[in-house]
Write a protein that holds these residues in place. Sequence first.
Motif, mmCIF file in Angstrom:
data_model
loop_
_atom_site.group_PDB
_atom_site.id
_atom_site.type_symbol
_atom_site.label_atom_id
_atom_site.label_comp_id
_atom_site.label_asym_id
_atom_site.label_seq_id
_atom_site.Cartn_x
_atom_site.Cartn_y
_atom_site.Cartn_z
ATOM 1 N N ARG A 150 0.830 -1.201 0.000
ATOM 2 C CA ARG A 150 0.000 0.000 0.000
ATOM 3 C C ARG A 150 0.864 1.251 0.000
ATOM 4 N N ILE A 151 0.447 2.276 -0.747
ATOM 5 C CA ILE A 151 1.174 3.542 -0.760
ATOM 6 C C ILE A 151 0.967 4.241 0.587
ATOM 7 N N VAL A 152 2.039 4.771 1.133
ATOM 8 C CA VAL A 152 2.023 5.270 2.508
ATOM 9 C C VAL A 152 1.018 6.397 2.710
ATOM 10 N N LYS A 153 0.822 7.256 1.715
ATOM 11 C CA LYS A 153 -0.121 8.365 1.892
ATOM 12 C C LYS A 153 -1.549 7.879 2.103
ATOM 13 N N ASN A 154 -1.817 6.611 1.793
ATOM 14 C CA ASN A 154 -3.152 6.058 1.955
ATOM 15 C C ASN A 154 -3.323 5.294 3.277
ATOM 16 N N LEU A 155 -2.303 5.320 4.133
ATOM 17 C CA LEU A 155 -2.377 4.610 5.409
ATOM 18 C C LEU A 155 -3.167 5.413 6.431
ATOM 19 N N SER A 156 -3.708 4.701 7.409
ATOM 20 C CA SER A 156 -4.316 5.369 8.553
ATOM 21 C C SER A 156 -3.215 5.919 9.457
ATOM 22 N N LEU A 157 -3.593 6.769 10.409
ATOM 23 C CA LEU A 157 -2.602 7.328 11.327
ATOM 24 C C LEU A 157 -1.881 6.235 12.103
ATOM 25 N N GLY A 158 -2.625 5.259 12.606
ATOM 26 C CA GLY A 158 -2.001 4.179 13.365
ATOM 27 C C GLY A 158 -1.062 3.349 12.515
#
Length: 265
Positions: A150-158
């Motif tokens: 997954r591309i990091v900008k699409n990750l949740s805060l956690g």
Amino acid sequence: MNTDPRAEIIRAEGVTKRFHGLVAVNNVNFVLREFDVAGIIGSNGAGKTTFFNILTGLYPPEEGKVFYKGEDVTRMPPEKRVDLGMMRTFQLTATFDSLSVVDNLVLSFFRAHKKPSLLSLFLNTCKRHRNDPKIVEILETFDLKDIRDRIVKNLSLGEKRRLEIAMSILADPSLLLLDEPLAGLAESEIQMLLKVLRAHVGRQTILIVEHKLSHVQDFLQRLTVMHEGRVIAEGPCEECLRHPEVRKSYWQIATPAEEAGAAAS
């Protein structure tokens, strides 16, 4: 006279930092020895984050000096301190948001251990080393395996927070500095992270600034408590938390003398 035979990792001598006349850190002395697991706490405005930033090179002190393994690093920029073996979350383990989770881990690992140029990392390293055993292990340890692509900008805060800490630990620094590592994490993520950090006790020197003291109290070997820019207590956790000035400034609990005075009035 200190008889502890362990080598000093970091030392601050009389460091002071001011902002527009306000003294944020006031003549603080601090020593961290090899394999210490230590924490810094304090109420808002106590100076703990400013002091943390002095140790990691974000802020230079107006007075005093900082030493890392005996070397004067007071004026050394943060990136040079990373090269010496200091790694800090939040500031220095910034992610590449346009890259995948696994590629961020590869870049972190090979920057720390292989020290190639950034260009060669991008061009050659990522694809060849995405399945390196150490990369696979850290993905599993931090429960990132299912989102590795997954591309990091699409990750949740956690998820992003877990990735940042995974990158720091993967770099295997001599000194791991964690700035509120539990912020933004769910309870299950907090327990997972603490389990990982406990596995590093005796292998790394760890310094944590954390508000959630109840989660790390049993993990920390020693504690430093700051108030209004000064260190007001230092030592084993339980001893520090019973200190009268800590009870007053951090817990907002009146000391026995104050309680007696209030009763008399």
